[in-house]
Design an enzyme around this catalytic site. Structure first.
Site, mmCIF file in Angstrom:
data_model
loop_
_atom_site.group_PDB
_atom_site.id
_atom_site.type_symbol
_atom_site.label_atom_id
_atom_site.label_comp_id
_atom_site.label_asym_id
_atom_site.label_seq_id
_atom_site.Cartn_x
_atom_site.Cartn_y
_atom_site.Cartn_z
ATOM 1 N N THR A 81 -2.683 -5.665 0.592
ATOM 2 C CA THR A 81 -2.160 -4.301 0.769
ATOM 3 C C THR A 81 -2.951 -3.571 1.856
ATOM 4 O OG1 THR A 81 -3.562 -3.253 -0.921
ATOM 5 C CG2 THR A 81 -1.485 -4.202 -1.674
ATOM 6 N N HIS B 17 16.977 28.346 -14.467
ATOM 7 C CA HIS B 17 17.555 29.489 -15.156
ATOM 8 C C HIS B 17 16.857 30.788 -14.790
ATOM 9 C CE1 HIS B 17 19.722 26.526 -17.404
ATOM 10 N NE2 HIS B 17 18.623 26.038 -17.960
ATOM 11 N N LYS C 140 0.858 -1.188 0.000
ATOM 12 C CA LYS C 140 0.000 0.000 0.000
ATOM 13 C C LYS C 140 0.893 1.235 0.000
ATOM 14 C CE LYS C 140 -4.258 -0.145 0.841
ATOM 15 N NZ LYS C 140 -5.183 -0.767 -0.103
#
Lengths: 308, 308, 308, 308
Positions: A62, A257, A17
């Site tokens: 899970t 930048h 999970k």
């Protein structure tokens, strides 16, 4: 994984999970404490059958791994992201025969206290710091531990002491050399600890994190930069130099930048003590990545932290 | 807008360049300063023809509005987001006959200095604070100014002093009353200033912002909450009470639910001094919104800050 | 809202549960159907006390509004996003004395069937279309209805038939006029229906949406563009011309700039039948917004769909 | 990288310009064609000095790699994402002595034509499809090629033919077994081609992509699912079975849980032919990952596609 009768065979696989958002609040009198984590579980082991035939006989759901995360936060507390991951990984590998390896990933969000007026009692109000996200990954195979900590989204900027000159020019090169540029990046860093064995003393994870983050910041701030690669190397090297518990650092630095805007068409000189104006660009951006290793150590952090 | 010969007539309209990412760095000796803004321009006025016939005779290009943002950052500096917006809005309305109204929106990102070691000289390294984003909106029609400032993504949490009881129950109500819950939200706030006229003295925008943010935080921290609505009202009222320059506050507070996890199936009591464990949920979330006005003032901030 | 004894008084306010992700699947034999919505509830009315004193006596919990969304999806089905919103808004206003106004917002995600091989039986597999998100907003005050539908994130591009010339030049203008450019935008649109009264026949919401979307696409494709404003007006006007049920359209069109790259430094002419190369820019972008109204109708959709 | 005099040594490193958004439009008469890519360059080789000393003597600037992407889009066209990556990777490795390896990553966004009315001439209007994002990665070291293609964000759902039973139960298990559930996921897939050598015939990249995507969809749709692992294996195996050019598949499938809502408190049975109602949850989610290999092939795609 050596079934020769199938045209398509199973390779590496894992399941669990992901992104369990667990918050733990301790209330020692009027002063409360908070830990705020996002925990992801990935288990692997003897899992061929669930892939080939759909038999879930070896599969811990899970959903159960999610329940375990929340129950462990109560039972064991959350001393640190790394220590919490160690509790979980040990549990899955030692309690489930078919699970041979567990990997626990954690994101941690920092909170600070809200300063209140004198009249107000108690320490139970918080504001999310919102700077970097702390990261931890713990992997255990029943014998050895691997702990990789790190951070992401730590955005830094030097307003001077950065140049870029003396590079290769080919027929596609138009960039002008510069002796002065803004250098900005958003640091993504991972660092691996020497610690691999329960019999070794464990690092102090909390202190280690705070100091390592400071070394990243200071190396960035104190380096006169000839290239972002050089700055990056110094950031990693400073950690290796100062933090004995760390074997290896991986850095991924986007060059955010800041283009000095041409204001000549408007009769303005865009420079001087009173300030210069930049356009902060989004895309494209330079992306500079490297591993910096303690001499003699092996490189184990994967080179590509970013998605394909 | 009163052309009666067309079945489809033009209503309110505006245009401009959005999200100009302008950064200004001042370099007074070794100590540098940075302002980092995201500026959006919206102009309206005598613009029927460009919509109906495509004639651009009254249209100052959005590209020009972008250039103006960068040139003004150099020419006028960026004293504050609000002051910068005032320069821009005045320029567009007074220099372009067809432009009758300008609205400048600004997001501002805060930076703090990186503390460096003693050996290092200079103050030109920064790390982005990463907490809330500051907001400012300046509107000018050639006569009156409207300045609305604000912030978003300021995430706060009280770990006690919050209850929710005594509400309406209907056939779809299953929620249990509680005398103790975690109260967490991510504050989105806007506040409008009294200032509308060049002849009035201007507020100190920077101080006003810092103080207003502190009032939001402290009101959140110091209110014993019976409902998020009540907490929200106190947050707005505290601003009205303490900041004379502000006429009106609009707040939008998502209730970031922290559900106490049921650990009884695992034989654990999820409470007590040593800590309780919560699941921080994403969606759905309660959304609580209101305007809090200085008595006698008009409500001018639109009620729906969020998109349709 | 006329309490004159308080310095800070309550203005417009609303509350409810936002972003309820409700999916409804009907299973008529082997052919299934799916509706996938994100539903947000906002209620307002006699709510002063909860703000001023924290009394929840008039407050239906947001949790209840969530339960109602899911229960109504079962009880009433989801014929369309608009019809579903009408059921909900009517319920809240008519069943709760203190609730005087309900606003239901819906996002809808479209799915299409997965084409399977002949051997496979049944129609119960879907892939999300992933193009635009459909929007609906229903507001009810116990007497009148307001239904505003719309869409967002519909990204379109014309590779010719777009120019931009004859605009205003000032001292900050550097843009060159062009007789050929790529015109690209991501359409955000809202349209309001005439329908306000239960005694009037209701529009066919599903058909209306499909046709309106087609008109937006075709007007964009078939307009020779002299400016994005003109294209936008044509898109709105085409809806007004063809869809009698609609009174008003609001459009918000970012100009997704595609800059023709200067390849001259590399000895390449970036044009011709065999293709031209563009840089798709992120920020800044032009943002062009307008209301297009049926002649004689009132403008009721707020002008600023985007956040402050 | 074997400098033994330094405590901190350089390991794997790479650099280049990321996320170049290049769009190419070909205009053959009235029918235009569009390719819309996001291209990232990563170069590595003899780059120790730039890290250690800041010497840029071996560094081709990232700005130059950006220029090359745009120039090559003009010079070579964009036949496919993979072919474009091959042109670029070959160029960097063969034209720059210090560059020993180039890796080009591409995201591709699909567009479809807007159907216009009969009166309209030309085929130069497009709407972005908005479904999955196509992926390609090309790596070249001067001798061997590695091409990995893939996709992400392809969201699929089966409304029946999915169960989950017979799994391990431990003390943290509370999940109930089910013979009927909604199975939904958002497919992230990568597949590696056999092709490694210029002397081998190249696959037809465009056809291969279209067919592979169809196999993923159909395997998902046509599998009666006993677990998501089994469905995942079938998806990979179907590609291995049908696409001879592919050696290896890596899949990462989040289990997008659709929880059947308990409507019993409201006297509603949430089931039956007329429809059932689900809550589509965000987090946490199951995450199921595996490599499926052609028998006898090596696994080369990294196991962790997601970030630490």
């Amino acid at each position: 994984m050596t079934d020769t009768s199938r045209p398509a065979v199973l390779g590496q696989n894992q399941y669990g999970k992901a992104e369990n958002r667990v918050v733990r609040i301790t209330r020692n009198g009027a002063t409360h404490h908070i830990k705020d984590l996002n925990v992801s579980v990935a288990l692997s082991g003897d899992m061929e059958e669930v892939h080939y035939s759909g038999s879930n006989a070896n599969v811990l759901p899970t959903d159960t791994t999610k329940n375990t995360v929340f129950a462990f936060a109560k039972e064991h507390g959350i001393e640190s992201a790394e220590q919490f991951g160690i509790h979980l990984a040990r549990h899955f590998v030692t309690s489930q025969e078919p699970v041979h390896r567990a990997r626990i990933r954690v994101e941690e969000y920092a909170w600070e206290r809200i300063a209140t007026s004198d009249a107000h009692e108690g320490e139970h109000s918080f504001v999310r710091r919102g700077q970097e996200t702390r990261l931890a990954q713990v992997t255990y195979d029943g014998e050895r531990w691997e702990v990789v900590s790190g951070l992401k989204d730590l955005t830094v900027l030097n307003s001077t002491d950065s140049e870029f000159r003396g590079y290769v020019k080919d027929r596609y090169t138009t960039l002008q050399e510069t002796r002065g540029r803004v250098l900005a990046t958003s640091v993504a860093a991972r660092w691996r600890f020497h610690w691999t064995d329960d019999r070794q003393p464990m690092p102090d994870w909390e202190t280690s994190y705070e100091r390592t983050k400071q070394h990243l910041l200071q190396a960035f701030a104190e380096t006169y930069s000839l290239s972002l690669q050089q700055t990056m190397y110094r950031m990693g090297a400073r950690i290796i130099d100062h933090r004995d518990e760390i074997a290896e650092v991986r850095l991924s630095l986007p060059n955010r930048h800041h283009f000095q805007v041409d204001l000549e068409p408007f009769g303005l000189e865009n420079d001087g003590e009173d300030g210069a104006v930049y356009l902060a660009a989004d895309r494209p951006y330079g992306l500079i990545e490297a591993t910096i290793l303690r001499n003699g150590c092996e490189a184990l952090i994967p080179a590509d932290l970013t998605n394909l």
